[in-house]
Each structure stands twice: as structure tokens, then as C-alpha cells.
Motif scaffolding. Structure first.
Motif, PDB file in Angstrom:
ATOM      1  N   ALA A   1       0.705  -0.999   0.271  1.00 47.89           N
ATOM      2  CA  ALA A   1       0.029   0.220   0.020  1.00 47.89           C
ATOM      3  C   ALA A   1       1.264   1.581  -0.036  1.00 47.89           C
ATOM      4  CB  ALA A   1      -0.718  -0.091   0.940  1.00 47.89           C
ATOM      5  N   LEU A   2       2.016   1.045   0.429  1.00 47.54           N
ATOM      6  CA  LEU A   2       2.596   2.501   0.679  1.00 47.54           C
ATOM      7  C   LEU A   2       3.858   1.787  -0.514  1.00 47.54           C
ATOM      8  CD1 LEU A   2       3.472   2.613   4.421  1.00 47.54           C
ATOM      9  CD2 LEU A   2       2.162   3.652   2.717  1.00 47.54           C
ATOM     10  N   MET A   3       3.786   1.324  -1.190  1.00 47.34           N
ATOM     11  CA  MET A   3       4.129   2.078  -2.577  1.00 47.34           C
ATOM     12  C   MET A   3       4.324   2.723  -3.049  1.00 47.34           C
ATOM     13  SD  MET A   3       5.427  -1.006  -5.862  1.00 47.34           S
ATOM     14  CE  MET A   3       6.322  -0.746  -7.149  1.00 47.34           C
ATOM     15  N   GLY A   4       3.506   3.754  -4.022  1.00 44.80           N
ATOM     16  CA  GLY A   4       2.926   5.005  -4.333  1.00 44.80           C
ATOM     17  C   GLY A   4       3.436   6.125  -3.349  1.00 44.80           C
ATOM     18  N   ASP A   5       3.889   6.121  -2.296  1.00 47.84           N
ATOM     19  CA  ASP A   5       4.317   6.805  -1.500  1.00 47.84           C
ATOM     20  C   ASP A   5       5.997   7.281  -1.574  1.00 47.84           C
ATOM     21  OD1 ASP A   5       4.817   8.520   1.131  1.00 47.84           O
ATOM     22  OD2 ASP A   5       5.500   7.587   2.118  1.00 47.84           O
ATOM     23  N   GLY A   6       5.784   5.869  -1.825  1.00 44.18           N
ATOM     24  CA  GLY A   6       7.768   6.051  -2.157  1.00 44.18           C
ATOM     25  C   GLY A   6       7.761   6.282  -3.615  1.00 44.18           C
ATOM     26  N   ILE A   7       7.307   6.071  -4.236  1.00 45.79           N
ATOM     27  CA  ILE A   7       7.082   6.193  -6.134  1.00 45.79           C
ATOM     28  C   ILE A   7       7.140   7.723  -5.698  1.00 45.79           C
ATOM     29  CG2 ILE A   7       6.507   6.217  -8.023  1.00 45.79           C
ATOM     30  CD1 ILE A   7       5.894   3.077  -7.699  1.00 45.79           C
ATOM     31  N   GLY A   8       6.567   8.377  -5.427  1.00 45.11           N
ATOM     32  CA  GLY A   8       6.111   9.192  -4.849  1.00 45.11           C
ATOM     33  C   GLY A   8       8.098  10.443  -4.582  1.00 45.11           C
ATOM     34  N   HIS A   9       7.830  10.035  -4.025  1.00 48.45           N
ATOM     35  CA  HIS A   9       9.695  10.618  -3.335  1.00 48.45           C
ATOM     36  C   HIS A   9      10.421  10.848  -4.416  1.00 48.45           C
ATOM     37  CE1 HIS A   9       7.714  10.163   0.906  1.00 48.45           C
ATOM     38  NE2 HIS A   9       9.269  11.417   1.577  1.00 48.45           N
ATOM     39  N   VAL A  10      10.384   9.371  -5.284  1.00 50.51           N
ATOM     40  CA  VAL A  10      11.704   9.258  -6.279  1.00 50.51           C
ATOM     41  C   VAL A  10      11.655  10.073  -7.667  1.00 50.51           C
ATOM     42  CG1 VAL A  10      12.485   8.135  -8.047  1.00 50.51           C
ATOM     43  CG2 VAL A  10      11.874   7.073  -5.635  1.00 50.51           C
ATOM     44  N   ALA A  11      10.006  10.135  -7.744  1.00 45.54           N
ATOM     45  CA  ALA A  11       9.539  11.100  -8.338  1.00 45.54           C
ATOM     46  C   ALA A  11       9.975  12.765  -8.791  1.00 45.54           C
ATOM     47  CB  ALA A  11       7.931  11.274  -8.292  1.00 45.54           C
ATOM     48  N   MET A  12      10.634  13.056  -7.532  1.00 46.86           N
ATOM     49  CA  MET A  12      10.733  14.467  -6.668  1.00 46.86           C
ATOM     50  C   MET A  12      11.913  14.893  -7.744  1.00 46.86           C
ATOM     51  SD  MET A  12       8.872  16.183  -5.267  1.00 46.86           S
ATOM     52  CE  MET A  12       9.934  17.783  -5.538  1.00 46.86           C
ATOM     53  N   THR A  13      13.261  14.280  -8.271  1.00 47.48           N
ATOM     54  CA  THR A  13      13.909  13.889  -8.609  1.00 47.48           C
ATOM     55  C   THR A  13      13.671  14.040  -9.852  1.00 47.48           C
ATOM     56  OG1 THR A  13      15.407  12.826  -6.896  1.00 47.48           O
ATOM     57  CG2 THR A  13      15.916  13.058  -9.087  1.00 47.48           C
ATOM     58  N   GLY A  14      12.589  13.268 -10.494  1.00 55.77           N
ATOM     59  CA  GLY A  14      12.210  13.590 -12.057  1.00 55.77           C
ATOM     60  C   GLY A  14      11.934  15.083 -12.388  1.00 55.77           C
ATOM     61  N   VAL A  15      10.718  15.777 -10.977  1.00 49.98           N
ATOM     62  CA  VAL A  15      10.671  17.094 -11.546  1.00 49.98           C
ATOM     63  C   VAL A  15      11.798  18.139 -11.162  1.00 49.98           C
ATOM     64  CG1 VAL A  15       9.461  18.536 -10.449  1.00 49.98           C
ATOM     65  CG2 VAL A  15       8.168  16.701 -10.165  1.00 49.98           C
ATOM     66  N   GLY A  16      12.357  18.248 -10.600  1.00 48.14           N
ATOM     67  CA  GLY A  16      13.771  18.686 -10.384  1.00 48.14           C
ATOM     68  C   GLY A  16      14.227  18.747 -11.497  1.00 48.14           C
ATOM     69  N   LEU A  17      13.990  17.235 -12.625  1.00 51.24           N
ATOM     70  CA  LEU A  17      15.269  17.986 -13.692  1.00 51.24           C
ATOM     71  C   LEU A  17      14.412  18.083 -14.513  1.00 51.24           C
ATOM     72  CD1 LEU A  17      16.413  13.967 -13.589  1.00 51.24           C
ATOM     73  CD2 LEU A  17      17.919  15.900 -13.692  1.00 51.24           C
ATOM     74  N   GLY A  18      13.614  17.704 -14.994  1.00 50.39           N
ATOM     75  CA  GLY A  18      12.141  18.914 -15.957  1.00 50.39           C
ATOM     76  C   GLY A  18      12.805  20.687 -15.862  1.00 50.39           C
ATOM     77  N   PHE A  19      12.490  20.709 -14.273  1.00 50.15           N
ATOM     78  CA  PHE A  19      13.083  22.408 -14.399  1.00 50.15           C
ATOM     79  C   PHE A  19      15.014  22.366 -14.741  1.00 50.15           C
ATOM     80  CE2 PHE A  19       9.607  21.928 -11.607  1.00 50.15           C
ATOM     81  CZ  PHE A  19       9.043  23.661 -11.249  1.00 50.15           C
ATOM     82  N   LEU A  20      15.474  21.653 -14.219  1.00 43.32           N
ATOM     83  CA  LEU A  20      16.816  21.807 -14.476  1.00 43.32           C
ATOM     84  C   LEU A  20      16.608  21.978 -15.995  1.00 43.32           C
ATOM     85  CD1 LEU A  20      19.907  22.521 -13.281  1.00 43.32           C
ATOM     86  CD2 LEU A  20      19.394  19.571 -13.919  1.00 43.32           C
ATOM     87  N   LEU A  21      16.215  20.640 -16.920  1.00 39.15           N
ATOM     88  CA  LEU A  21      16.562  21.447 -18.594  1.00 39.15           C
ATOM     89  C   LEU A  21      15.560  21.051 -18.828  1.00 39.15           C
ATOM     90  CD1 LEU A  21      17.574  16.956 -18.291  1.00 39.15           C
ATOM     91  CD2 LEU A  21      19.047  19.113 -18.785  1.00 39.15           C
ATOM     92  N   SER A  22      14.524  21.937 -18.519  1.00 38.28           N
ATOM     93  CA  SER A  22      13.598  22.470 -19.776  1.00 38.28           C
ATOM     94  C   SER A  22      12.987  22.131 -19.630  1.00 38.28           C
ATOM     95  CB  SER A  22      14.413  24.184 -20.087  1.00 38.28           C
ATOM     96  OG  SER A  22      14.661  24.756 -19.872  1.00 38.28           O
ATOM     97  N   THR A  23      12.409  20.786 -19.927  1.00 40.01           N
ATOM     98  CA  THR A  23      11.959  20.017 -20.178  1.00 40.01           C
ATOM     99  C   THR A  23       9.726  20.114 -19.202  1.00 40.01           C
ATOM    100  OG1 THR A  23      12.239  18.588 -19.082  1.00 40.01           O
ATOM    101  CG2 THR A  23      13.423  19.025 -21.170  1.00 40.01           C
ATOM    102  N   ASN A  24       8.849  19.077 -20.200  1.00 37.91           N
ATOM    103  CA  ASN A  24       7.852  18.888 -18.863  1.00 37.91           C
ATOM    104  C   ASN A  24       8.046  18.034 -17.756  1.00 37.91           C
ATOM    105  OD1 ASN A  24       5.494  17.993 -17.568  1.00 37.91           O
ATOM    106  ND2 ASN A  24       4.198  18.567 -20.120  1.00 37.91           N
ATOM    107  N   PRO A  25       8.393  18.213 -16.291  1.00 35.00           N
ATOM    108  CA  PRO A  25       8.055  18.154 -15.363  1.00 35.00           C
ATOM    109  C   PRO A  25       7.272  16.584 -15.478  1.00 35.00           C
ATOM    110  CG  PRO A  25       7.630  19.881 -14.866  1.00 35.00           C
ATOM    111  CD  PRO A  25       7.799  20.130 -16.054  1.00 35.00           C
ATOM    112  N   ILE A  26       6.371  16.268 -15.675  1.00 36.09           N
ATOM    113  CA  ILE A  26       4.994  15.464 -15.699  1.00 36.09           C
ATOM    114  C   ILE A  26       5.859  13.953 -16.850  1.00 36.09           C
ATOM    115  CG2 ILE A  26       3.664  14.565 -16.235  1.00 36.09           C
ATOM    116  CD1 ILE A  26       1.875  16.280 -15.824  1.00 36.09           C
ATOM    117  N   TRP A  27       6.876  14.607 -17.614  1.00 41.07           N
ATOM    118  CA  TRP A  27       7.388  12.977 -18.581  1.00 41.07           C
ATOM    119  C   TRP A  27       9.202  13.178 -18.189  1.00 41.07           C
ATOM    120  CZ3 TRP A  27       4.825  11.084 -21.550  1.00 41.07           C
ATOM    121  CH2 TRP A  27       3.929  11.274 -22.351  1.00 41.07           C
ATOM    122  N   MET A  28       9.162  14.031 -17.409  1.00 39.02           N
ATOM    123  CA  MET A  28      10.791  13.531 -16.549  1.00 39.02           C
ATOM    124  C   MET A  28      10.303  12.339 -15.498  1.00 39.02           C
ATOM    125  SD  MET A  28      13.679  14.239 -17.461  1.00 39.02           S
ATOM    126  CE  MET A  28      13.850  14.596 -18.774  1.00 39.02           C
ATOM    127  N   ALA A  29       9.414  13.449 -14.757  1.00 37.01           N
ATOM    128  CA  ALA A  29       8.824  12.381 -13.603  1.00 37.01           C
ATOM    129  C   ALA A  29       8.529  11.218 -13.641  1.00 37.01           C
ATOM    130  CB  ALA A  29       7.831  13.112 -12.918  1.00 37.01           C
TER     131      ALA A  29
END
Length: 297
Positions: free
Chosen positions: A36-64
Motif C-alpha cells: 500500500a505504501l509503494m506509491g508513497d515511495g515512488i512519489g519521493h523518487v519522482a521529485m528528482t524527475g520534477v527537479g530534472l524537468g526544471f533543470l533541463l527546461s522540459t515538461n516535469p510530468i514526462w521527466m518525473a
């Protein structure tokens, strides 16, 4: 209606419906697998994707999506092959993902820590046309997998050993569940937020299980509850100016509490009725014995 006159609310409501469908659709398998808590763990990891999206000026959703898929596959491999140190590896992955997101978004020219709020807790006004396109495509993938392969995924979630004996590709299906959960997190992060998406995966399913025992009925009821609370929460957020993610999750928990309160007395009454019927059917054997009942050896 006033709420439908603004373009950003039209996009938000469409996104809310898609989130309400996809989160319980994959959440039912996670609940069955006791993850049940797997989604919570993935949400933490997805934060790196959001940061990469801003850093590379791409859509954060796709990078996340890309980063969370990699993280989800890593989690599944750790679960399958990890031993005593598996929990430590998962903890480092979760917290490393969150820390990486905060660091990368501050290194970018267009992002700051303030931008994280909309991804952590959801935001109605930030759902753009590009975001809606990404959410729609990702949601279509989640629905296709969770519905089209429901028999195989249920078999693996219920009993991996039995599924393996029947010839199902258990490892591939486990990885597919992990990937689909990661995609769902990316779908929901604009509406519910990365920190609360796990609740929307789990709570509607738990509420549906209070009134249903079959997989098909639980699936349908959970999706209905998911769509209901996302629409109600999004509408409430618009009129009352409250965070949409928190409102949606609290509504889902409220439905779970109400259903539990209604079902528990009925279940107890049914148990007492069955117990009474069993007592009436009990036969006093010594007083009703016949000579023919004796066993001769």
C-alpha cells in the motif's frame, strides 16, 4: 456553471476524473500485494524527475515519469532479490529521491523551492494544456494495463507461486505493476500531489472492500469512489480556496469511515444470525440414537 467558465478549471476537472480512475485502478493490485505504501515511495523518487524537468527546461510530468519508472523498477528488484539490507536500500532510495529533487530544482534557472508546493500537494491553476495531454496519454496506458491484463495481474497479486505454476511470467508482471504504479504517480501529482497520491491509490480500494468481496465489484466501486472524491475535492478547492490534494484525500477517508460504520453492525448481526442457525441445527445425538446406529466391528 461558474466553475466551467474558466479554462484552467476545465483542465483541472478533466485531470481530476483521469486521476480518480487511474489511482484506484492500479491501487487495487498494490493493496492485494500488501504494498500500500509503494506509491508513497515512488512519489519521493519522482521529485528528482520534477527537479530534472526544471533543470533541463522540459515538461516535469514526462521527466518525473521516466525517473519514477526507473525508481519503481529498482524497488521491485530490491523486493525480489533483497535480503536483510533491502529496507535500508529502499529508505535511501526514497529519501535520496526527495533530496535530489529539492537540490536540482534550486540549481535550475526557472525553478525554486516554492515551485515544489504544487507538485507536493497539488494545484488547480498549474494544470496546463501540455500537462493535460501528458496526463491523458499516461492515464490511457494505466487503464489499458490495469483493465486489459486484470486476470493476470490479479493472479500474480493473489498468489505468486500459483501464478508461476500456471505458466504466467511472474517477474515481468511484477515489473509491469511497478511501472504502472509509477506512471499513475505522474498522472496524479498535478491534482493530488506527490505526497498524497498513495492515499488515493489505497483508500478508495479499502472503502470498496468494506461492501464488496469480489474483485470485479471492488474494482468498479473503488473507481467510482475515486472519481467522486476527485471531482468533489476539486470543486470544493475552487469555491473554498483550500488545497485540492488534501481535500480529496480527506473526502476519501470520510467515505471509508462512513462505510465502515455502516457495514460493521450489519456484519455483526449476520454473524449472530448464522451462529443462532447453527445452534438450532445441532442435534442431541445421545438422546436420538437407534440400535442401527451402532457400529459393529
Amino acid at each position: 456553471m461558474e466553475i466551467l467558465e474558466t479554462a484552467f478549471m476545465q483542465r483541472a476537472l478533466i485531470a481530476a476524473v483521469l486521476v480518480g480512475i487511474t489511482a484506484p485502478a492500479i491501487g487495487i493490485y498494490l493493496v492485494q500485494r500488501r504494498q500500500a505504501l509503494m506509491g508513497d515511495g515512488i512519489g519521493h523518487v519522482a521529485m528528482t524527475g520534477v527537479g530534472l524537468g526544471f533543470l533541463l527546461s522540459t515538461n516535469p510530468i514526462w521527466m518525473a515519469t521516466i525517473v519514477s519508472v526507473v525508481g519503481a523498477v529498482t524497488m521491485e528488484l530490491i523486493r525480489a532479490y533483497g535480503r536483510t539490507r533491502g529496507d535500508i536500500a529502499l529508505a535511501m532510495l526514497f529519501y535520496g529521491g526527495m533530496a535530489g529533487g529539492v537540490l536540482l530544482i534550486n540549481l535550475s534557472d526557472t525553478g525554486s523551492t516554492a515551485n515544489l508546493s504544487s507538485f507536493l500537494f497539488g494545484s488547480l491553476s498549474t494544470v496546463s494544456d501540455a500537462d493535460l495531454t501528458a496526463i491523458s496519454l499516461l492515464a490511457a496506458f494505466v487503464v489499458l494495463v490495469s483493465v486489459g491484463l486484470r486476470r493476470q495481474l490479479f493472479a500474480v497479486s493473489q498468489d505468486e507461486e500459483f501464478a508461476r505454476v500456471t505458466g504466467l511470467p511472474v517477474r515481468a508482471l511484477n515489473l509491469l505493476i511497478a511501472v504502472t504504479a509509477a506512471v499513475t504517480v505522474s498522472v496524479a501529482m498535478r491534482v493530488v500531489g506527490l505526497l498524497l497520491v498513495s492515499a488515493l491509490m489505497v483508500v478508495p480500494v479499502a472503502a470498496a472492500q468494506q461492501i464488496s468481496r469480489s474483485f470485479r465489484a471492488t474494482f468498479a466501486i473503488a473507481v467510482t469512489i475515486g472519481v467522486t472524491v476527485t471531482l468533489a475535492g476539486t470543486t470544493t478547492s475552487y469555491y473554498q480556496d483550500v488545497p485540492p490534494g488534501a481535500t480529496i484525500v480527506l473526502l476519501a477517508i470520510g467515505i471509508f469511515v462512513v462505510l465502515t460504520a455502516l457495514v460493521t453492525p450489519l456484519a455483526r448481526r449476520r454473524a449472530r444470525t448464522l451462529e443462532a442457525r447453527g445452534a438450532q441445527c445441532t442435534v442431541d445425538m445421545p438422546g436420538n440414537r437407534r440400535p442401527s446406529d451402532d457400529v459393529k466391528v
